[in-house]
Design a protein around this motif. Structure first.
Motif, PDB file in Angstrom:
ATOM      1  N   ALA B 119      15.887  45.365 100.852  1.00 35.33           N
ATOM      2  CA  ALA B 119      16.200  44.360 101.742  1.00 35.33           C
ATOM      3  C   ALA B 119      17.955  43.757 102.436  1.00 35.33           C
ATOM      4  O   ALA B 119      18.505  43.330 103.111  1.00 35.33           O
ATOM      5  N   GLU B 120      19.037  44.899 101.893  1.00 37.53           N
ATOM      6  CA  GLU B 120      19.923  45.310 102.303  1.00 37.53           C
ATOM      7  C   GLU B 120      20.371  45.819 103.340  1.00 37.53           C
ATOM      8  O   GLU B 120      20.913  45.384 104.217  1.00 37.53           O
ATOM      9  N   LYS B 121      19.384  47.071 103.415  1.00 35.40           N
ATOM     10  CA  LYS B 121      19.452  47.094 104.713  1.00 35.40           C
ATOM     11  C   LYS B 121      19.613  46.437 105.953  1.00 35.40           C
ATOM     12  O   LYS B 121      19.897  46.564 107.379  1.00 35.40           O
ATOM     13  N   SER B 122      18.222  45.144 105.666  1.00 35.10           N
ATOM     14  CA  SER B 122      18.150  44.297 106.950  1.00 35.10           C
ATOM     15  C   SER B 122      18.529  43.216 106.849  1.00 35.10           C
ATOM     16  O   SER B 122      18.018  42.534 107.681  1.00 35.10           O
ATOM     17  N   ILE B 321      18.547  30.891 106.216  1.00 35.46           N
ATOM     18  CA  ILE B 321      17.708  30.985 107.661  1.00 35.46           C
ATOM     19  C   ILE B 321      18.246  29.725 108.538  1.00 35.46           C
ATOM     20  O   ILE B 321      19.221  30.680 109.097  1.00 35.46           O
ATOM     21  N   VAL B 322      18.330  28.111 107.586  1.00 34.83           N
ATOM     22  CA  VAL B 322      18.669  27.553 108.503  1.00 34.83           C
ATOM     23  C   VAL B 322      20.290  27.331 108.390  1.00 34.83           C
ATOM     24  O   VAL B 322      21.221  27.384 109.318  1.00 34.83           O
ATOM     25  N   LYS B 323      21.452  28.381 107.558  1.00 35.20           N
ATOM     26  CA  LYS B 323      22.361  28.847 107.146  1.00 35.20           C
ATOM     27  C   LYS B 323      22.699  29.788 108.358  1.00 35.20           C
ATOM     28  O   LYS B 323      24.194  30.412 108.857  1.00 35.20           O
ATOM     29  N   GLY B 324      22.376  30.674 108.339  1.00 34.86           N
ATOM     30  CA  GLY B 324      22.673  32.107 109.499  1.00 34.86           C
ATOM     31  C   GLY B 324      23.292  33.010 108.180  1.00 34.86           C
ATOM     32  O   GLY B 324      23.667  33.855 108.763  1.00 34.86           O
ATOM     33  N   HIS B 325      22.765  33.402 107.123  1.00 28.28           N
ATOM     34  CA  HIS B 325      23.744  33.906 105.782  1.00 28.28           C
ATOM     35  C   HIS B 325      22.367  34.177 105.268  1.00 28.28           C
ATOM     36  O   HIS B 325      21.696  33.313 104.111  1.00 28.28           O
ATOM     37  N   PHE B 326      22.686  35.572 104.916  1.00 29.86           N
ATOM     38  CA  PHE B 326      21.304  36.240 103.518  1.00 29.86           C
ATOM     39  C   PHE B 326      22.083  37.361 102.578  1.00 29.86           C
ATOM     40  O   PHE B 326      23.097  37.549 102.317  1.00 29.86           O
ATOM     41  N   GLY B 327      21.702  37.476 101.633  1.00 33.04           N
ATOM     42  CA  GLY B 327      22.025  38.048 100.584  1.00 33.04           C
ATOM     43  C   GLY B 327      22.935  38.229  99.904  1.00 33.04           C
ATOM     44  O   GLY B 327      23.885  38.550  99.518  1.00 33.04           O
ATOM     45  N   LYS B 328      23.372  36.727  99.642  1.00 33.55           N
ATOM     46  CA  LYS B 328      24.861  36.746  98.698  1.00 33.55           C
ATOM     47  C   LYS B 328      24.876  37.492  97.448  1.00 33.55           C
ATOM     48  O   LYS B 328      25.831  37.631  97.330  1.00 33.55           O
ATOM     49  N   ILE B 329      23.545  36.998  96.876  1.00 29.55           N
ATOM     50  CA  ILE B 329      23.273  37.955  95.418  1.00 29.55           C
ATOM     51  C   ILE B 329      22.619  39.186  94.955  1.00 29.55           C
ATOM     52  O   ILE B 329      21.353  38.656  95.695  1.00 29.55           O
ATOM     53  N   ARG B 330      23.057  40.392  95.713  1.00 36.75           N
ATOM     54  CA  ARG B 330      22.364  41.485  96.131  1.00 36.75           C
ATOM     55  C   ARG B 330      21.576  42.119  94.824  1.00 36.75           C
ATOM     56  O   ARG B 330      21.877  41.470  93.675  1.00 36.75           O
TER      57      ARG B 330
END
Lengths: 433, 433
Positions: B119-122, B321-330
């Protein structure tokens, strides 16, 4: 990990000191969780001369502008309490592009809308987990974890002071004045306990909970509020005999008749999960159409539990700062639901009366209830109080308007000396009737 | 609001159907909360010929590539269960740049690390709220709401099947075989109930909970596991008499001797909040150094509660997705803590024995305990079983190694016919001794 995120703290009382303490003690855990180091760099205090233990490099000030104008401060924690000047300071901080975390139920309940608007305009976060339920996670569960549900009910014990008092009254047969004194000695109740015992503190929290649960702004004026001052050891003893515990309940329901939001003492069946919540503990019971029944339990107040909730929000914001994005969940009041006036709500009721101890009186009373459309589920008559007989009746579920009418009719009966108390009975069918 | 976020669903069994149902029924609530409309566009099924009610425009397929290669699908929900092929499919979906939401405790417990790395890689999200506690929010509370705390203890009832069985045994004096049959008839237990009754299902959930709570990967092999198959109506009756309820507990503690992680039946004081958790309900009790004691309660399984948790994650991802950011908590396993072997853990123990009904036997037994360093807190001798006397002893807190030694010594005593059961007693001081 070399990033430092600077924080401005407004207020250095019990909770403020708790935030400093917890941040210091758990920094080694918090830093890797955030991906940056949190540092309280400036603290707003009222009295500059008071001796205090300050964290590392923190500077105290009595001028809010020192914090608002410090461009390095990215997060402002507001722990002043009350409306003024907390409201103005938070608004200015948001306008200055700072993220705001608060435990201030007064401001959130009454001016949450303005805060959200300012946060959105500046593209920063506005967070308030600590404003309800102390350390118990409830705002995030409602906004995030249960958000796939249509929520229909949020019932809670959200005021620790009154729950402590009612627990003592119930377990030690103490009266109201005794337990109030004990609560004050323990620091659970203020010298002026009005906000707690009259239900106002719980009403603010209820306004916040209902607004989130039902996507609709619930003003404080929409929360019907009764406190616990009229609850007597007699009521508690009768309730126990009938299988109930008396609690100060926060009730929010979304039903066909509109949103029904209230704070009042209620008889709760002893089998209900909330009935077992003792002393200063809080718990919030949430019902959703997918999840069914859930409950969140913990310490609803206190220095460290409240600091835990404040810092959870701070960490949430700090993670946003690290990632460079904000405002994932904004204000969720996108609906304008109607409200169910208290007269139209339905409940079962506990009614305790003193009546003439004569033949036929019980019949006359039952008739008076029946005449106003109130049918009785149970009646106890066992005790004499001076020359009167004491009667306790539990009604079937009925509309509030009818129980009020019944009170009027009963009050006019010559055989009725006094209606001692009328308390709602919380059951599963309270918006059916 | 014209945005549409497309979802691929792997598996259309009980929970899959629940996800379709809840999404359909609550779409009007969910769309404004997300800021986009969620649509299940493709569903992976095993049997293409089976009749099913499909949502609006969904297309079924028995080829995973149809989902992996569809660039419009941004979120994959995995509800196949088991390791293969769920693990491979999730990994491929993450590698294909799709966010993954799963309820799969097996994969999360054993291969969570690989999933997080992919998940982190992608730069996508990997979420698994539904893998523990069904509808109860617990992963988010641990990762987010309580993250300012040093967590020291997570104790829970995390398997609904065994809790239902133990509740029935306790409340209806039924025996193990009867309640297993009832659980199977109600659909709570599988035809092969091994994973539930031997504690394996609970062990997987425990590995997940402990890994998050203590920032350290806890492999399934580190979870000491005992099931409920040896619990008899006699044990339950004695426990009740002594003020306890027997529950299958998930216990995770972080103490001076390392992380202590286990699943086993335990006597729980009736005053403990978990003791009141009945039937198929689950609850998880979390202790932190700031928040103190908190508890999360609700339905730990079932179609709609599990769908509630799955969709909470889906909405969380969709908001990203709506905000365009991911992975806040890994992945939060940034530590490598040591483990406390079961022999070094401490507890109080319940021991039930059948012994010769002769003078002096009780003394001989007490001596055998004493000789191995086990001191007794309470002893009951009241019942005769055939020619034997039945003795129940509750020990003071002692190291597991010593109780095992005591068992060996007792087994060699001529007067001891049988050690019927040894069950841990959960108390406040279990890592003190």
């Amino acid at each position: 990990m070399s990033n430092i995120i600077k924080i401005g703290l407004l207020g250095c009382g019990t909770v403020g000191t708790g935030v400093i303490k917890v941040l210091e003690e758990n920094l080694d855990e918090i830093t890797p969780r955030v991906g940056a180091q949190l540092t309280i760099s400036r603290i707003l205090v009222r009295d500059m001369k008071k001796k205090r233990q300050l964290p590392g490099n923190a500077v105290i000030t009595d001028n809010i502008d020192d914090i608002l104008n410090d461009p390095e401060i990215k997060i402002v924690i507001e722990l002043l309490g009350g409306i003024h000047p907390a409201r103005e300071y938070m608004l200015k901080a948001l306008q200055a592009g700072k993220n705001v975390v608060t435990a201030n139920k007064d401001v959130v309940a009454q001016f949450g809308k303005d805060m959200f608007a300012a946060a959105e305009k500046s593209n920063v976060d506005f967070m308030f987990e600590a404003s309800v339920g102390g350390g118990i996670p409830i705002i995030t569960p409602l906004k995030q974890c249960l958000t796939a549900n249509k929520l229909t009910e949020v019932i809670g014990i959200v005021n620790g002071t009154t729950n402590y008092m009612l627990t003592k009254m119930s377990e030690e047969n103490a009266n109201y004045d005794e337990v109030l004194k004990a609560a004050q000695e323990k620091g659970y109740a203020e010298a002026d306990p009005t906000a707690d015992v009259e239900g106002l503190d719980a009403a603010r929290k209820t306004a916040i909970l209902a607004s989130i649960a039902f996507n609709s702004r619930v003003g404080l004026d929409k929360v019907y509020t009764e406190g616990i001052t009229k609850i007597t050891p007699e009521d508690i003893a009768y309730a126990k005999e009938l299988g109930y515990t008396i609690k100060l309940l926060s009730v929010s329901r979304d039903g066909e008749k509109g949103i029904d939001v209230r704070v009042h003492p209620a008889l709760l069946p002893q089998s209900h999960p909330l009935a077992a919540v003792r002393n200063e503990f809080n718990a919030i019971f949430v019902k959703g159409n997918a999840v069914g029944e859930t409950m969140f339990y913990g310490r609803g107040a206190g220095q460290l539990p409240t600091a835990s909730a404040v810092l959870a929000d701070v960490i949430d914001v700090a993670r946003d700062i690290v990632k460079g994005h904000f405002g994932k969940i904004r204000c969720t009041c996108y609906e304008h639901k109607t409200f169910c006036p208290i007269e139209k709500t339905t409940s079962s009721y506990y009614v305790r009366l003193l009546v003439d101890d004569q033949p036929g009186v019980l019949g006359a009373i039952a008739m008076a209830f029946g005449q106003t459309g109130v049918s009785l589920n149970a009646v106890i008559q066992k005790r004499k109080v001076k020359n009167n007989a004491e009667i306790v009746a539990i009604t079937h579920v009925v509309q509030e308007a009818k129980i009020r009418k019944a009170e009027q009719v009963l009050n006019k009966l010559p055989a009725v000396d006094k209606i001692c108390n009328v308390i709602r009975v919380e059951g599963p069918t309270c918006q059916e009737g």
